[in-house]
Scaffold this motif. Structure first.
Motif, PDB file in Angstrom:
ATOM      1  N   ALA A 272      23.104 -16.847  10.057  1.00  0.00           N
ATOM      2  CA  ALA A 272      22.923 -16.297  11.398  1.00  0.00           C
ATOM      3  C   ALA A 272      21.491 -16.436  11.885  1.00  0.00           C
ATOM      4  N   HIS A 273      20.526 -16.359  10.972  1.00  0.00           N
ATOM      5  CA  HIS A 273      19.105 -16.466  11.304  1.00  0.00           C
ATOM      6  C   HIS A 273      18.402 -17.296  10.236  1.00  0.00           C
ATOM      7  N   ASP A 274      17.226 -17.786  10.587  1.00  0.00           N
ATOM      8  CA  ASP A 274      16.441 -18.571   9.644  1.00  0.00           C
ATOM      9  C   ASP A 274      15.644 -17.703   8.686  1.00  0.00           C
ATOM     10  N   SER A 275      15.739 -16.398   8.849  1.00  0.00           N
ATOM     11  CA  SER A 275      15.074 -15.462   7.947  1.00  0.00           C
ATOM     12  C   SER A 275      15.914 -14.191   7.883  1.00  0.00           C
ATOM     13  N   GLY A 276      15.403 -13.148   7.232  1.00  0.00           N
ATOM     14  CA  GLY A 276      16.186 -11.947   7.015  1.00  0.00           C
ATOM     15  C   GLY A 276      16.696 -11.305   8.288  1.00  0.00           C
ATOM     16  N   VAL A 277      17.900 -10.726   8.215  1.00  0.00           N
ATOM     17  CA  VAL A 277      18.510  -9.995   9.329  1.00  0.00           C
ATOM     18  C   VAL A 277      18.278  -8.508   9.077  1.00  0.00           C
ATOM     19  N   ASN A 278      17.280  -7.940   9.740  1.00  0.00           N
ATOM     20  CA  ASN A 278      16.915  -6.546   9.470  1.00  0.00           C
ATOM     21  C   ASN A 278      17.231  -5.599  10.623  1.00  0.00           C
ATOM     22  N   GLY A 279      18.028  -6.060  11.599  1.00  0.00           N
ATOM     23  CA  GLY A 279      18.448  -5.198  12.695  1.00  0.00           C
ATOM     24  C   GLY A 279      19.836  -5.550  13.168  1.00  0.00           C
ATOM     25  N   LEU A 280      20.713  -4.531  13.290  1.00  0.00           N
ATOM     26  CA  LEU A 280      22.084  -4.735  13.768  1.00  0.00           C
ATOM     27  C   LEU A 280      22.454  -3.606  14.713  1.00  0.00           C
ATOM     28  N   ALA A 281      23.188  -3.935  15.778  1.00  0.00           N
ATOM     29  CA  ALA A 281      23.698  -2.933  16.705  1.00  0.00           C
ATOM     30  C   ALA A 281      24.970  -3.475  17.346  1.00  0.00           C
ATOM     31  N   TRP A 282      25.905  -2.581  17.633  1.00  0.00           N
ATOM     32  CA  TRP A 282      27.159  -2.952  18.283  1.00  0.00           C
ATOM     33  C   TRP A 282      27.096  -2.579  19.754  1.00  0.00           C
ATOM     34  N   SER A 283      27.804  -3.343  20.594  1.00  0.00           N
ATOM     35  CA  SER A 283      28.013  -2.911  21.970  1.00  0.00           C
ATOM     36  C   SER A 283      28.986  -1.745  21.961  1.00  0.00           C
ATOM     37  N   SER A 284      29.011  -0.959  23.031  1.00  0.00           N
ATOM     38  CA  SER A 284      29.836   0.247  23.043  1.00  0.00           C
ATOM     39  C   SER A 284      31.328  -0.056  22.988  1.00  0.00           C
ATOM     40  N   ASP A 285      31.729  -1.235  23.451  1.00  0.00           N
ATOM     41  CA  ASP A 285      33.151  -1.582  23.415  1.00  0.00           C
ATOM     42  C   ASP A 285      33.564  -2.210  22.095  1.00  0.00           C
ATOM     43  N   GLY A 286      32.614  -2.412  21.169  1.00  0.00           N
ATOM     44  CA  GLY A 286      32.936  -2.949  19.854  1.00  0.00           C
ATOM     45  C   GLY A 286      33.273  -4.425  19.842  1.00  0.00           C
ATOM     46  N   ARG A 287      33.065  -5.125  20.943  1.00  0.00           N
ATOM     47  CA  ARG A 287      33.426  -6.542  21.023  1.00  0.00           C
ATOM     48  C   ARG A 287      32.273  -7.477  20.712  1.00  0.00           C
ATOM     49  N   ARG A 288      31.063  -6.949  20.693  1.00  0.00           N
ATOM     50  CA  ARG A 288      29.896  -7.769  20.403  1.00  0.00           C
ATOM     51  C   ARG A 288      28.999  -7.063  19.403  1.00  0.00           C
ATOM     52  N   ILE A 289      28.290  -7.873  18.645  1.00  0.00           N
ATOM     53  CA  ILE A 289      27.306  -7.329  17.725  1.00  0.00           C
ATOM     54  C   ILE A 289      25.987  -8.063  17.953  1.00  0.00           C
ATOM     55  N   ILE A 290      24.908  -7.322  17.950  1.00  0.00           N
ATOM     56  CA  ILE A 290      23.575  -7.878  18.195  1.00  0.00           C
ATOM     57  C   ILE A 290      22.800  -7.885  16.896  1.00  0.00           C
ATOM     58  N   SER A 291      22.205  -9.000  16.566  1.00  0.00           N
ATOM     59  CA  SER A 291      21.436  -9.118  15.326  1.00  0.00           C
ATOM     60  C   SER A 291      19.997  -9.482  15.645  1.00  0.00           C
ATOM     61  N   ALA A 292      19.071  -8.904  14.895  1.00  0.00           N
ATOM     62  CA  ALA A 292      17.647  -9.214  15.013  1.00  0.00           C
ATOM     63  C   ALA A 292      17.184  -9.805  13.692  1.00  0.00           C
ATOM     64  N   GLY A 293      16.536 -10.954  13.749  1.00  0.00           N
ATOM     65  CA  GLY A 293      16.091 -11.632  12.548  1.00  0.00           C
ATOM     66  C   GLY A 293      14.582 -11.649  12.434  1.00  0.00           C
ATOM     67  N   MET A 294      14.104 -11.771  11.215  1.00  0.00           N
ATOM     68  CA  MET A 294      12.667 -11.850  10.984  1.00  0.00           C
ATOM     69  C   MET A 294      12.105 -13.203  11.413  1.00  0.00           C
TER      70      MET A 294
END
Length: 448
Positions: A272-294
Motif C-alpha cells: 500500500a505504501h513504500d514505507s510503514g503504514v502508521n495511520g488508519l481511519a475509516w469513513s463514517s459509512d465504512g466504505r472507505r479506509i484512509i491510510s497514512a504512510g511514512m
C-alpha cells in the motif's frame, strides 16, 4: 443556511425547516459542527494545567503533570465531555472539558483555563511512555491505554482517581490499539506492536482471546470498521495494508496494493505504501479506509472493490516517526460538503476534502507558542458535536512549561471565540470611514 439563525434555533431546541437535502433536527448537530470545522483556528486564549492555586476554603489538587511532553490523547465519543492524555513519562491525566474556568491571566496572556480533574495513580501507570489512548465507544466512563512497556490497561472513571480494572502484559512494545465501535456484546480490542502479529483482547477475560498472523514485521496501526464488528484493517512496517474478518479465524482476507486489485492473503503480496503504514481511519459509512504512510503519502481505498481510489493529496504531509500518526475523519453532511480528513503534520493542522484531496485548512502553531516550547503535534482528537479539535505536543523546552501548564492545545471555530473582536474591528473601520466622509462633505454621516 444562515449560521446565526441555525445557532439561535439550536439554542432553543427547535426544529427548523430547511430546503430539500438539508437534514432536520436529528442531524442538526452534524450540520452545525461541520460549519464550525470550516472556520477552525488555534485557540491561544486557553491553557491546560495539571494543578492550580488553592481557592479559599479548598485544598490544592495534588495532580502531577506530564513532565516530558504528551504522547497521545483520547476523547469520549459518547458525550464529548471527557478527555485523557498520556505522557512520554507514562503519566495519564483525565480532563473534564465542561469545567472551563475564566482567568484574568497574571500577565494578560490568556483568558481561560482547563484543569486536570484527576490522574492515574503511580502504581497503576505504565513504566514507559503511553503509546495510545481510546475511550470505549459505548461507555464514556471506560478507557484503555497501551504503552511501550508492553502493557494494555483498562481504566474506569471514578469520582476520585481512575481505577485500573485490568492490565494485560504482552510480549512486545505496543504502538496502538483499537476498540470496535460496532461490537456491542464483546467490544474486542485489537492491539498492535513490534511483534508481527495482532492480539485481540476480550475485556471480559484476563488474556488474549485470539491472535492474527500474516504480517512479516511490526504492526504500526489497527482500526476496526465502524459498521461491521468482524472487519479489521491493519498497517505494517513493511508498507502492507491488510484486511481481516475475524469470523474466519486468524487468516488475512487479503492485502491492498497501490497499483493493483487486492492480492491474495500471502506474506509477500500487496504493497500500500513504500514505507510503514502508521495511520488508519475509516469513513463514517465504512466504505472507505484512509491510510497514512511514512513515505509521506495518504491514500484512500474503496472497500467495495479494494482498490486505490486515486485521490491525490498535496505533498505537504510530514510523517517520519514510527509512532501512531495523528489522523482523524470528521463527519459532515451533504448540506455542507463531504467528510474532512484532519492530520497533524509536524507543527501544522491540515484539513483535506476526502472526496478529491483538496486542502481546506492549513493552520500552524503561533510563533509565540512555538517560542514558549510547544513542539510538533503528537496526537489529535475531535470533540463530539462541538466543532473543537484538541492536540497534544512534544515539548521543545520542558523548562518553559512551568506552573502546571501542559502540552495540550485546543483548536476551535473563530465564530466561537473571536466574534466580539471581529465586531470591534468592524466598528473601528466604520468610524474611520465616517470621519473621512464627514470631512469631505462637511456634514454628519451615519451608517445604518
Amino acid at each position: 443556511m444562515n449560521i446565526s439563525a441555525l445557532l439561535f434555533h439550536r439554542s432553543l431546541g427547535r426544529t427548523i425547516q430547511t430546503s430539500p437535502g438539508v437534514p432536520h433536527e436529528e442531524d442538526l448537530s452534524r450540520v452545525f459542527t461541520s460549519f464550525l470545522y470550516h472556520d477552525i483556528d488555534y485557540d491561544s486564549s486557553t491553557r491546560f494545567t495539571a494543578h492550580s492555586s488553592p481557592k479559599k476554603g479548598q485544598e490544592l489538587l495534588r495532580i502531577k503533570g506530564h513532565h516530558k511532553g504528551v504522547n497521545r490523547l483520547g476523547a469520549d465519543e459518547t458525550d464529548g465531555r471527557w478527555m485523557a492524555s498520556g505522557g512520554a513519562d507514562g503519566s495519564i491525566l483525565v480532563w473534564d472539558l465542561e469545567q472551563e474556568e475564566e482567568e484574568d491571566g497574571e500577565h494578560g496572556d490568556y483568558a481561560y483555563r482547563i484543569q486536570a480533574s484527576s490522574m492515574v495513580l503511580e502504581n497503576d501507570r505504565p513504566d514507559h511512555g503511553v503509546s495510545s489512548i481510546r475511550f470505549n465507544p459505548h461507555n464514556s466512563s471506560l478507557f484503555s491505554t497501551t504503552s511501550y512497556s508492553a502493557t494494555l490497561s483498562l481504566f474506569s472513571l471514578t469520582p476520585t482517581n481512575p481505577t485500573c480494572l485490568q492490565t494485560y502484559p504482552l510480549d512486545s512494545h505496543l504502538y496502538t490499539h483499537s476498540t470496535s465501535p460496532a461490537s456491542t456484546s464483546t467490544a474486542l480490542i485489537a492491539v498492535a506492536g513490534s511483534s508481527p502479529h495482532i492480539r485481540l483482547i476480550d475485556p471480559r477475560t484476563s488474556s488474549a482471546s485470539q491472535t492474527l498472523f500474516g504480517h512479516v514485521s511490526s504492526v504500526l496501526s489497527v482500526a476496526w470498521s465502524p459498521l461491521y464488528s468482524s472487519i479489521l484493517a491493519s498497517g505494517g512496517q513493511d508498507g502492507s495494508l491488510r484486511i481481516w474478518d475475524i469470523r474466519f479465524g486468524a487468516t488475512c482476507l487479503g492485502t491492498l496494493d497501490m497499483n493493483k486489485r487486492p492480492q491474495r492473503a500471502n506474506r509477500a503480496a500487496g504493497r500500500a505504501h513504500d514505507s510503514g503504514v502508521n495511520g488508519l481511519a475509516w469513513s463514517s459509512d465504512g466504505r472507505r479506509i484512509i491510510s497514512a504512510g511514512m513515505d509521506g503519502k495518504i491514500r484512500v481505498w474503496g472497500l467495495e472493490n479494494g482498490v486505490n481510489t486515486g485521490v491525490v493529496f498535496p505533498p505537504v504531509v510530514r510523517n517520519k516517526y514510527q509512532a501512531e500518526f495523528p489522523l482523524v475523519v470528521t463527519e459532515s453532511n451533504e448540506a455542507v460538503g463531504g467528510e474532512m480528513l484532519w492530520i497533524g503534520s509536524e507543527e501544522q493542522l491540515l484539513a483535506f476534502d476526502l472526496e478529491n484531496g483538496r486542502m481546506l485548512k492549513r493552520v500552524g502553531i503561533p510563533k509565540i507558542e512555538a517560542r514558549d516550547g510547544v513542539g510538533r503535534i503528537t496526537g489529535l482528537v475531535p470533540r463530539k458535536n462541538s466543532g473543537e479539535i484538541y492536540t497534544c505536543h512534544a515539548l521543545r523546552d520542558v523548562k518553559k512549561f512551568l506552573g502546571g501548564r501542559e502540552g495540550i492545545a485546543r483548536w476551535r471555530a473563530k465564530r466561537l471565540f473571536q466574534e466580539e473582536d471581529v465586531q470591534v474591528e468592524q466598528t473601528e473601520k466604520q468610524k474611520k470611514l465616517q470621519d473621512i466622509f464627514e470631512k469631505a462633505t462637511r456634514a454628519p454621516v451615519t451608517f445604518s
